[in-house]
Enzyme design. Sequence first.
Site, PDB file in Angstrom:
ATOM      1  N   ASN A  31      57.582  11.393  21.315  1.00 50.54           N
ATOM      2  CA  ASN A  31      56.286  11.888  20.856  1.00 50.54           C
ATOM      3  C   ASN A  31      56.532  13.098  19.951  1.00 50.54           C
ATOM      4  OD1 ASN A  31      53.960  13.613  20.758  1.00 50.54           O
ATOM      5  ND2 ASN A  31      53.037  12.375  22.370  1.00 50.54           N
TER       6      ASN A  31
ATOM      7  N   ASP B   4      54.188  14.898  18.236  1.00 52.22           N
ATOM      8  CA  ASP B   4      52.998  15.722  17.986  1.00 52.22           C
ATOM      9  C   ASP B   4      53.357  17.176  17.660  1.00 52.22           C
ATOM     10  OD1 ASP B   4      51.370  13.583  18.587  1.00 52.22           O
ATOM     11  OD2 ASP B   4      50.832  14.298  20.589  1.00 52.22           O
ATOM     12  N   HIS B   5      54.333  17.716  18.410  1.00 53.37           N
ATOM     13  CA  HIS B   5      54.571  19.152  18.273  1.00 53.37           C
ATOM     14  C   HIS B   5      55.415  19.522  17.060  1.00 53.37           C
ATOM     15  CE1 HIS B   5      52.133  19.744  21.633  1.00 53.37           C
ATOM     16  NE2 HIS B   5      52.936  19.120  22.476  1.00 53.37           N
TER      17      HIS B   5
ATOM     18  N   ARG C  22      50.912  27.170  10.505  1.00 56.77           N
ATOM     19  CA  ARG C  22      50.936  27.861   9.220  1.00 56.77           C
ATOM     20  C   ARG C  22      50.198  27.085   8.131  1.00 56.77           C
ATOM     21  NH1 ARG C  22      54.781  32.078   8.914  1.00 56.77           N
ATOM     22  NH2 ARG C  22      53.985  32.362   6.820  1.00 56.77           N
TER      23      ARG C  22
ATOM     24  N   HIS D  46      49.616  11.408  18.802  1.00 54.76           N
ATOM     25  CA  HIS D  46      48.246  11.451  19.315  1.00 54.76           C
ATOM     26  C   HIS D  46      47.349  12.027  18.227  1.00 54.76           C
ATOM     27  CE1 HIS D  46      45.493  12.959  22.869  1.00 54.76           C
ATOM     28  NE2 HIS D  46      44.838  12.228  21.971  1.00 54.76           N
TER      29      HIS D  46
ATOM     30  N   ARG E  56      44.330  13.522  17.749  1.00 54.79           N
ATOM     31  CA  ARG E  56      43.274  14.125  18.569  1.00 54.79           C
ATOM     32  C   ARG E  56      42.021  14.302  17.743  1.00 54.79           C
ATOM     33  NH1 ARG E  56      45.349  16.566  23.585  1.00 54.79           N
ATOM     34  NH2 ARG E  56      43.230  17.316  23.820  1.00 54.79           N
TER      35      ARG E  56
ATOM     36  N   ARG F 186      44.351  18.917  16.023  1.00 53.43           N
ATOM     37  CA  ARG F 186      45.110  20.163  16.177  1.00 53.43           C
ATOM     38  C   ARG F 186      46.572  20.026  15.736  1.00 53.43           C
ATOM     39  NH1 ARG F 186      45.449  20.713  22.739  1.00 53.43           N
ATOM     40  NH2 ARG F 186      43.191  20.561  22.537  1.00 53.43           N
ATOM     41  N   HIS F 187      47.097  18.811  15.760  1.00 54.70           N
ATOM     42  CA  HIS F 187      48.480  18.656  15.265  1.00 54.70           C
ATOM     43  C   HIS F 187      48.572  17.477  14.279  1.00 54.70           C
ATOM     44  CE1 HIS F 187      48.377  16.166  18.859  1.00 54.70           C
ATOM     45  NE2 HIS F 187      48.650  17.156  19.700  1.00 54.70           N
TER      46      HIS F 187
ATOM     47  N   GLU G  75      48.458   7.302  20.327  1.00 52.53           N
ATOM     48  CA  GLU G  75      47.647   7.745  21.464  1.00 52.53           C
ATOM     49  C   GLU G  75      46.270   8.093  20.934  1.00 52.53           C
ATOM     50  OE1 GLU G  75      49.411  11.019  23.482  1.00 52.53           O
ATOM     51  OE2 GLU G  75      51.183   9.878  24.021  1.00 52.53           O
TER      52      GLU G  75
ATOM     53  N   THR H 214      46.995  20.060  26.889  1.00 51.25           N
ATOM     54  CA  THR H 214      47.586  18.741  26.671  1.00 51.25           C
ATOM     55  C   THR H 214      46.770  17.761  27.506  1.00 51.25           C
ATOM     56  OG1 THR H 214      49.613  17.413  26.847  1.00 51.25           O
ATOM     57  CG2 THR H 214      49.284  19.108  28.530  1.00 51.25           C
ATOM     58  N   THR H 215      47.096  16.462  27.424  1.00 46.47           N
ATOM     59  CA  THR H 215      46.321  15.474  28.170  1.00 46.47           C
ATOM     60  C   THR H 215      46.505  15.732  29.665  1.00 46.47           C
ATOM     61  OG1 THR H 215      46.893  13.968  26.389  1.00 46.47           O
ATOM     62  CG2 THR H 215      45.828  13.004  28.310  1.00 46.47           C
TER      63      THR H 215
ATOM     64  N   GLU I 298      50.534   3.122  31.081  1.00 49.87           N
ATOM     65  CA  GLU I 298      51.503   4.209  31.063  1.00 49.87           C
ATOM     66  C   GLU I 298      51.174   5.087  32.250  1.00 49.87           C
ATOM     67  OE1 GLU I 298      52.461   6.169  27.352  1.00 49.87           O
ATOM     68  OE2 GLU I 298      52.826   8.068  28.392  1.00 49.87           O
TER      69      GLU I 298
ATOM     70  N   HIS J 263      54.743  11.984  30.435  1.00 54.13           N
ATOM     71  CA  HIS J 263      54.069  13.281  30.540  1.00 54.13           C
ATOM     72  C   HIS J 263      54.851  14.234  31.435  1.00 54.13           C
ATOM     73  CE1 HIS J 263      51.047  16.360  30.318  1.00 54.13           C
ATOM     74  NE2 HIS J 263      50.458  15.650  29.380  1.00 54.13           N
ATOM     75  N   GLY J 264      55.285  15.324  30.826  1.00 53.16           N
ATOM     76  CA  GLY J 264      55.995  16.359  31.572  1.00 53.16           C
ATOM     77  C   GLY J 264      57.434  16.004  31.900  1.00 53.16           C
TER      78      GLY J 264
ATOM     79  N   GLY K 199      57.694  14.048  24.783  1.00 53.59           N
ATOM     80  CA  GLY K 199      57.413  14.844  23.598  1.00 53.59           C
ATOM     81  C   GLY K 199      57.898  16.269  23.685  1.00 53.59           C
ATOM     82  N   HIS K 200      57.197  17.075  24.477  1.00 59.98           N
ATOM     83  CA  HIS K 200      57.408  18.524  24.433  1.00 59.98           C
ATOM     84  C   HIS K 200      58.853  18.917  24.703  1.00 59.98           C
ATOM     85  CE1 HIS K 200      57.224  22.729  25.818  1.00 59.98           C
ATOM     86  NE2 HIS K 200      56.380  22.828  24.816  1.00 59.98           N
TER      87      HIS K 200
HETATM   88  N1  PXP Z   1      52.244  10.159  27.269  1.00 58.17           N
HETATM   89  C1  PXP Z   1      50.967  10.503  26.990  1.00 58.17           C
HETATM   90  C2  PXP Z   1      49.911   9.467  27.164  1.00 58.17           C
HETATM   91  C3  PXP Z   1      50.636  11.794  26.534  1.00 58.17           C
HETATM   92  O1  PXP Z   1      49.363  12.106  26.264  1.00 58.17           O
HETATM   93  C4  PXP Z   1      51.689  12.720  26.325  1.00 58.17           C
HETATM   94  C5  PXP Z   1      51.370  14.080  25.787  1.00 58.17           C
HETATM   95  O2  PXP Z   1      50.894  13.965  24.502  1.00 58.17           O
HETATM   96  C6  PXP Z   1      52.998  12.312  26.610  1.00 58.17           C
HETATM   97  C7  PXP Z   1      53.255  11.040  27.092  1.00 58.17           C
HETATM   98  C8  PXP Z   1      54.163  13.219  26.399  1.00 58.17           C
HETATM   99  O3  PXP Z   1      54.076  14.315  27.249  1.00 58.17           O
HETATM  100  P1  PXP Z   1      55.091  15.503  27.093  1.00 58.17           P
HETATM  101  O4  PXP Z   1      54.811  16.148  25.760  1.00 58.17           O
HETATM  102  O5  PXP Z   1      54.799  16.390  28.250  1.00 58.17           O
HETATM  103  O6  PXP Z   1      56.488  14.918  27.130  1.00 58.17           O
END
Ligand code: PXP
Length: 245
Positions: free
Chosen positions: A6, A8-9, A17, A42, A44, A48-49, A69, A99-100, A150, A190-191, A212-213
């Site tokens: 992911n 996004d970040h 910026r 994602h 959104r 935001r990103h 997403e 975040t979600t 998921e 996620h996480g 992602g993160h």
């Molecule tokens: N899966 C879904 C559905 C999410 O919404 C996210 C966060 O955008 C992730 C996975 C990835 O989560 P993380 O950034 O904590 O790895």
Amino acid sequence: MKLGVNIDHIATLRQVRQAAVPDPVVAAALAEMAGAAGITVHLREDRRHIQDADVIRLRQSVRTKLNLEMSLAPAIVERALEVAPPCACLVPERRQELTTEGGLDVCAAFDDVARVTGVLQANGTLVSLFIDPDLAQVDAAANAKATFIELHTGAFAAAQTEDQLRRELDKLVRAARHAHARGLRVNAGHGLDYHNVHLIHQVPHVEELNIGHAIVARAVLVGLDRAVRDMLALIAPHSQSPLNP
Ligand code: PXP
């Protein structure tokens, strides 16, 4: 298990910026070259990103598999129908969240979820539903005729004690087994990070992890190629495990 990255970040860093860099398209290509099996973004509602133009460019450039997403908001669904990504993951969305935060409540929003799932799948997009590891949600996802779920691993990732961790893993295992029995394919995310991802091998039937993160955070320090390869090294050696044939 396969890895979906992911990005996004990458876009978050650009948007702080209002700049042109770093470019998610470049990040996606680097992640793919490092071995990612898919790229997730994602779009959104608050943009935001990831921006609309990013999704359009990624749709053209991603060589593996783009996973979008998205919430159930009509304007976002319209975008998804225009872009027609190979995969989409329906997620809940609240403006104020960092975040979600939780899974989609498919039981409560069944009619909307089933309708959007049907419309996207008719347009050639495989649909996944991001749900908490809850058997009623799994049943609702199967009834909505999604292809994938998921499983939300946020509670597992946030567990503070061995007991909590075991409980959350058990929920994921039960939900994955039930989903498989109902004919659903299973992803998770996620996480997840470099310290907890190995435990996900205990969850059967998981095809892909979306992360992602943790990857982007490591990439800032050691580079995206290394960050993706480090994560793959934690995922790949177990891919022959009997739980994940
Ligand atoms: N899966 C879904 C559905 C999410 O919404 C996210 C966060 O955008 C992730 C996975 C990835 O989560 P993380 O950034 O904590 O790895």
